[in-house]
Design an enzyme around this catalytic site. Structure first.
Site, PDB file in Angstrom:
ATOM      1  N   HIS A  50       3.359  10.572   6.361  1.00 32.09           N
ATOM      2  CA  HIS A  50       2.726  10.333   7.660  1.00 32.09           C
ATOM      3  C   HIS A  50       3.739   9.734   8.621  1.00 32.09           C
ATOM      4  O   HIS A  50       4.309   8.685   8.330  1.00 32.09           O
ATOM      5  CB  HIS A  50       1.543   9.362   7.507  1.00 32.09           C
ATOM      6  CG  HIS A  50       0.352   9.990   6.869  1.00 32.09           C
ATOM      7  ND1 HIS A  50      -0.690   9.267   6.335  1.00 32.09           N
ATOM      8  CD2 HIS A  50       0.035  11.293   6.703  1.00 32.09           C
ATOM      9  CE1 HIS A  50      -1.596  10.106   5.856  1.00 32.09           C
ATOM     10  NE2 HIS A  50      -1.173  11.340   6.061  1.00 32.09           N
TER      11      HIS A  50
ATOM     12  N   HIS B  74       5.382   6.534   6.462  1.00 33.87           N
ATOM     13  CA  HIS B  74       5.068   6.045   5.118  1.00 33.87           C
ATOM     14  C   HIS B  74       4.549   7.210   4.280  1.00 33.87           C
ATOM     15  O   HIS B  74       4.336   8.303   4.808  1.00 33.87           O
ATOM     16  CB  HIS B  74       4.032   4.917   5.189  1.00 33.87           C
ATOM     17  CG  HIS B  74       2.735   5.363   5.775  1.00 33.87           C
ATOM     18  ND1 HIS B  74       2.428   5.228   7.110  1.00 33.87           N
ATOM     19  CD2 HIS B  74       1.670   5.999   5.226  1.00 33.87           C
ATOM     20  CE1 HIS B  74       1.235   5.746   7.346  1.00 33.87           C
ATOM     21  NE2 HIS B  74       0.749   6.233   6.212  1.00 33.87           N
TER      22      HIS B  74
ATOM     23  N   HIS C 142       0.818  -1.217   0.000  1.00 32.33           N
ATOM     24  CA  HIS C 142       0.000   0.000   0.000  1.00 32.33           C
ATOM     25  C   HIS C 142       0.846   1.259   0.000  1.00 32.33           C
ATOM     26  O   HIS C 142       0.370   2.351  -0.280  1.00 32.33           O
ATOM     27  CB  HIS C 142      -0.913   0.033   1.226  1.00 32.33           C
ATOM     28  CG  HIS C 142      -1.694  -1.206   1.434  1.00 32.33           C
ATOM     29  ND1 HIS C 142      -2.628  -1.638   0.521  1.00 32.33           N
ATOM     30  CD2 HIS C 142      -1.675  -2.129   2.419  1.00 32.33           C
ATOM     31  CE1 HIS C 142      -3.158  -2.768   0.956  1.00 32.33           C
ATOM     32  NE2 HIS C 142      -2.591  -3.089   2.098  1.00 32.33           N
TER      33      HIS C 142
ATOM     34  N   THR D 136      -6.353   4.237   6.271  1.00 27.60           N
ATOM     35  CA  THR D 136      -6.384   2.902   5.660  1.00 27.60           C
ATOM     36  C   THR D 136      -7.174   1.981   6.588  1.00 27.60           C
ATOM     37  O   THR D 136      -7.268   2.257   7.787  1.00 27.60           O
ATOM     38  CB  THR D 136      -4.960   2.330   5.497  1.00 27.60           C
ATOM     39  OG1 THR D 136      -4.306   2.322   6.766  1.00 27.60           O
ATOM     40  CG2 THR D 136      -4.150   3.142   4.502  1.00 27.60           C
TER      41      THR D 136
HETATM   42 ZN   LIG Z   1      -0.911   7.282   5.815  1.00 25.42          ZN
END
Ligand SMILES: [Zn+2]
Ligand SMILES: *[C@@H]1O[C@H](CO)[C@@H](O)[C@H](O)[C@H]1NC(C)=O
Ligand SMILES: *[C@@H]1O[C@H](CO)[C@@H](O)[C@H](O)[C@H]1NC(C)=O
Length: 300
Positions: free
Chosen positions: A130, A106, A80, A214
């Site tokens: 983030h 990430h 992801h 997410t």
């Molecule tokens: Zn994130």
């Protein structure tokens, strides 16, 4: 041979779901498997600066252990995003209700167009970093904290790309992208310097209560969105947009979630949004098409 060929698609599906990569971008029906993703306090949001309230008691963000550190830090393609594990010596010691300890960082990015998750006045940035922390004053580990209502805190750095030299601090990660093209691949970095990945001036920030962006979209995140963006080169952005594969063996692009309604929440700022640090002029130079399009999507 025929049996093998027939089984192959099935095996791929099983592998995908079994390894926890069963959700994809763009968001579609995440809330069927993860009901919280349909909640009322979701992230990201479009921060309308006119509606932001100043809160002087928020104070400045005080960071400890964010500077250059030696050690072993895992950088992995998780299907992801690319994710870097952070050491437990990195803390936020001021500017939040409690002490929070870093767990990982990430990125989110676009493809042809912009790819930040948070918008400012309807404007999307090129990418977003983030830095994920957990409440270490109350909980012993990230795993324990991630299910608690006051468990997590994410610091967001909006990223803009400009023609020019590479940002050498981001390049410490991006130079390894070709080694982690496939899901699960990883490299170990032997030093990190997250402080220099922040904008020069990280004193001003927006603050609101939201969720993971997410699945499982848990609504337990205190968000800190830094006002000043960080800058990388357009070459670096293009590398980020074109190097990483997802679990379907396609190039991972547009791994951002669309903005969610603010509902009953407030966005606060630790500075006076009306007086200083207005970033209007910078927004004007952004590419027009995508901005206009995203503007429509972002009206709550
Ligand atoms: Zn994130
Ligand atoms: C301002 O921030 C402080 C510290 O986070 C918080 O306790 C307080 O409720 C906020 N004030 C308002 C008016 O929202
Ligand atoms: C990192 O990659 C190696 C293979 O190079 C693999 O054995 C290991 O399990 C991976 N580590 C993680 C945490 O995924």
């Amino acid at each position: 041979m025929r049996t093998f060929v027939a089984l192959l698609p099935l095996l791929l599906i099983l592998h995908t779901e079994g390894s926890g990569h069963g959700w994809t971008y763009p968001e579609n029906e995440w809330s069927e498997q993860y009901p919280t993703c349909g909640g009322k306090r979701q992230s990201p949001i479009d921060i309308q600066t006119k509606r932001v309230l100043e809160n002087k008691t928020l104070g400045p963000l005080e960071l400890a252990g964010y500077g250059l550190q030696d050690g072993e830090f895992l950088l992995i393609n998780n299907g992801h995003s690319i994710q870097l594990s952070l050491p437990s010596s990195m803390h936020i010691i001021g500017g939040l209700p409690q002490v929070y300890t870093a767990a990982q960082l990430h990125f989110h990015w676009g493809g042809e167009f912009h790819g930040s998750e948070h918008l400012i006045n309807g404007v999307q940035f090129d990418s977003e970093l983030h830095i994920v922390h957990y409440n270490s004053e109350k909980y012993g580990s990230f795993d324990e904290a991630q299910t608690k209502p006051d468990g997590l805190s994410v610091v967001t750095v909006l990223i803009q790309a400009k023609k020019g030299p590479d940002n050498i601090y981001y390049e410490k990660l991006f130079s390894h992208l070709s080694e982690i093209q496939n899901v699960g691949e990883n490299v170990t970095l032997n030093s990190i310097d997250v402080e220099h990945m922040l904008p020069h001036d990280f004193s001003n920030f927006y603050r609101y209560q939201g969720s993971l962006t997410t699945p499982p979209c848990t609504e337990n995140v205190i968000w800190t969105v830094l006002v000043e963006p960080a800058t990388i080169s357009t070459a670096q952005l293009e590398k980020l947009q074109n190097s990483i594969m997802n679990s379907n063996h396609q190039i991972l692009q547009n791994n951002f979630r669309e903005v969610k309604p603010l509902n009953q929440r407030r966005v606060e700022a630790n500075f006076s949004p009306k007086k200083g640090k207005g970033k209007e002029s910078q927004f004007r130079s952004k590419p027009k098409f995508k901005t206009a399009k995203r503007w429509q999507c972002s009206v709550n």
